[in-house]
Design an enzyme around this catalytic site. Structure first.
Site, short mmCIF file in Angstrom:
data_model
loop_
_atom_site.label_atom_id
_atom_site.label_comp_id
_atom_site.label_asym_id
_atom_site.label_seq_id
_atom_site.Cartn_x
_atom_site.Cartn_y
_atom_site.Cartn_z
N GLU A 138 56.94 23.06 -10.01
CA GLU A 138 58.31 23.52 -9.82
C GLU A 138 59.05 22.76 -8.76
O GLU A 138 58.45 22.18 -7.85
CB GLU A 138 58.31 25.00 -9.41
CG GLU A 138 57.88 25.90 -10.55
CD GLU A 138 57.99 27.37 -10.18
OE1 GLU A 138 57.95 28.18 -11.11
OE2 GLU A 138 58.10 27.69 -9.00
N CYS A 151 63.70 21.11 -2.65
CA CYS A 151 62.32 21.32 -2.22
C CYS A 151 61.41 20.74 -3.30
O CYS A 151 61.41 21.18 -4.45
CB CYS A 151 62.09 22.83 -2.05
SG CYS A 151 60.46 23.21 -1.47
N CYS A 158 46.62 23.03 -4.92
CA CYS A 158 46.39 22.55 -3.55
C CYS A 158 44.91 22.69 -3.24
O CYS A 158 44.28 23.65 -3.67
CB CYS A 158 47.21 23.40 -2.56
SG CYS A 158 47.18 22.76 -0.87
N CYS A 165 49.37 31.98 1.32
CA CYS A 165 50.12 31.15 0.37
C CYS A 165 49.55 31.31 -1.03
O CYS A 165 48.34 31.15 -1.23
CB CYS A 165 50.03 29.69 0.81
SG CYS A 165 50.73 28.55 -0.39
N GLU A 239 49.77 19.74 -0.68
CA GLU A 239 49.74 19.18 0.67
C GLU A 239 50.12 17.69 0.54
O GLU A 239 49.30 16.88 0.09
CB GLU A 239 48.34 19.37 1.26
CG GLU A 239 48.06 18.61 2.54
CD GLU A 239 49.13 18.77 3.61
OE1 GLU A 239 49.39 19.90 4.05
OE2 GLU A 239 49.73 17.74 4.00
N CYS A 414 59.29 30.60 -0.44
CA CYS A 414 58.02 30.01 0.02
C CYS A 414 56.80 30.74 -0.52
O CYS A 414 56.65 31.94 -0.29
CB CYS A 414 57.91 30.08 1.54
SG CYS A 414 59.09 29.11 2.41
#
Ligand code: SAH
Ligand code: SF4
Length: 442
Positions: A138, A151, A158, A165, A239, A414
């Site tokens: 996304e 963003c 990840c 998260c 990351e 977030c």
């Protein structure tokens, strides 16, 4: 950086999971299908998006042009691709009409596929995108009064597993390629109809970019009413420093004046603290740095940002102090997610000030109210607690605005993930996290 930057939450398809490396850093390798930066397509044509000018010239030469012609055509095509955003060779008007079909037979101008586009009531826009090999990720656009921030994601999934998260509950599927990273910015320009249409537009864009501030403290200047894409944050899924080369090469295309022409002062890369790559980030990319600190004691940071067991707080802050070209004008942003009764006490706030001062860091702190997701083990701190925390840091002489969550109604804030990750049971999530931690500590 704006108080209102948010991160994407990204979604993965279940197929084609990449095993997590063992006793080394969870740094991933490039996709096996990638040869010399070129992703082969079934029709044999080559997608030019993601390639630098030099590589495009080499491909043109390989396809039969002489060295001089290849160089000239590459220069023209590069400008059309990255500066003007055209998606058809036919639109490249300074290239001979006979040459355009020759190009179209051999090359394509790709974009990530848009699976879904959503609009939040607060103006935030989120796109669910799909790679050619069917992995979903996304990107989010956040319009503000004085800027528009995109963003961008760097990985599907990840390798790290920060406990607050949602992306951390997913496996790493794979690194995004250079084309998929720069392709997000290009898609945003397509969707917002913001490609310069002629030389005059380019000049106006350059002047506008010079004029608008890139800092929270900015006052005055020209305000484009949040319409333009003016800033980029590498705060989407993944990351970025574990996909260093691709992120660097993509951002080079974004920063090139003959490319997307966005200033490095308007780009911020966020890392959970991958120390070995931080200096390179400053040297080779030169963008602003944001660090996901989130805690001030080893005990708490080990729990919520487990990469801390490998790269501890002191070492991390020293790496920040050593970050190339850090100054008061270019401060490092420290992100701090507010978790109820976990990291939000007055003592934590005081310790945060002490640490940042001890390392003499030109710093600003971004307090992020925790965005909940199904099964999350934490709650968000109360607004009063967040305000008290922020006041202490401000009184310590460090700016500590509270970031306003954006796009929550479309799960764009977030760490708000959905689908594939949501479908996992708690036991599955726990098993996966244990596996990732073992790989991390190797
Ligand atoms: N991997 C990078 C960049 C992506 S995350 C990093 O960790 O810095 C971008 C920011 O969103 C990070 O500061 C991250 O800690 C924060 N974040 C992740 N999940 C969140 C959540 N549920 N609520 C609030 N912030 C979150
Ligand atoms: Fe990965 Fe960043 Fe989420 Fe941590 S916060 S799991 S590093 S995306």
């Amino acid at each position: 950086m704006s108080e209102q930057h948010i991160s994407t939450a990204a979604v993965s398809t279940a197929a084609g999971l990449t095993p997590i490396p063992g006793n080394v850093d969870p740094m991933t390798v490039a996709r096996p299908s990638l040869v010399d930066g070129v992703t082969p397509r079934e029709d044999g044509r080559i997608d030019l998006i993601g390639l630098p000018k030099k590589r495009i010239a080499e491909l043109f030469e390989g396809a039969g042009l002489d060295v001089k012609a290849a160089k000239l055509r590459a220069k023209q095509v590069y400008h059309w691709l990255y500066h003007r955003g055209v998606t058809e060779f036919e639109a490249m008007t300074d290239i001979a009409k006979t040459m355009r079909p020759w190009l179209a037979e051999r090359f394509v101008i790709g974009r990530p596929e848009i699976v879904e586009a959503q609009h939040s009531s607060d103006g935030t826009r989120k796109w669910l995108l799909r790679t050619a090999d069917a992995h979903d990720f996304e990107m989010v656009f956040i319009p503000d009064a004085d800027r528009g921030t995109l963003c961008v994601s760097s990985q599907v999934g990840c390798t790290l597993n920060c406990r607050f998260c949602h992306t951390g509950t997913m496996r790493l599927v794979r690194n995004l390629t250079v084309g998929e990273i720069v392709g997000q910015v290009m898609l945003a320009r397509d969707s917002l109809s913001e490609w310069p249409k002629n030389a005059e537009d380019s000049r106006r864009l350059a002047a506008l970019m010079d004029d608008i501030g890139d800092d929270d403290d900015e006052e005055g200047g020209y305000h484009p009413s949040g319409r333009l894409l003016t800033n980029i944050v590498m705060m989407g899924m993944g990351e970025p420093l574990y996909n260093f080369d691709n992120v660097r090469d993509a951002l080079k295309l974004v920063m090139d004046g003959d490319g997307l022409a966005l200033s490095k002062r308007r780009i911020t890369l966020s890392t959970s603290g991958v120390i070995p790559q931080m200096e390179r980030c400053g040297e080779e990319i030169g963008v602003n740095l944001a660090v996901s600190l989130h805690a001030v004691t080893k005990e708490v940071r080990d729990e919520i940002v487990p990469v801390n067991k490998k790269y501890g707080i002191e070492e991390l802050l020293q790496a920040c102090a050593d970050y190339p070209r850090v100054s008061n004008a270019r401060r490092i942003t420290f992100e701090y997610v507010m978790l109820k009764d976990k990291n939000d006490s007055d003592d934590d706030a005081r310790e945060l000030v002490r640490l940042l001062k001890h390392y003499k860091l030109p710093a600003k702190v971004n307090l992020i109210p925790f965005n909940p997701w199904p099964g999350a083990p934490y709650e968000c701190s109360t607004p009063e607690r967040i305000r008290a925390f922020s006041d202490i840091v401000f009184q310590g002489g460090i700016s500590a605005p509270v970031r306003t969550p954006r796009g929550r109604d479309i799960d764009a804030a977030c760490g708000q993930l959905k689908t594939a990750a949501e479908k996992k049971s708690r036991a599955e999530i726990d098993r996966l996290l244990a596996e990732k931690e073992a790989a991390l500590l190797g």
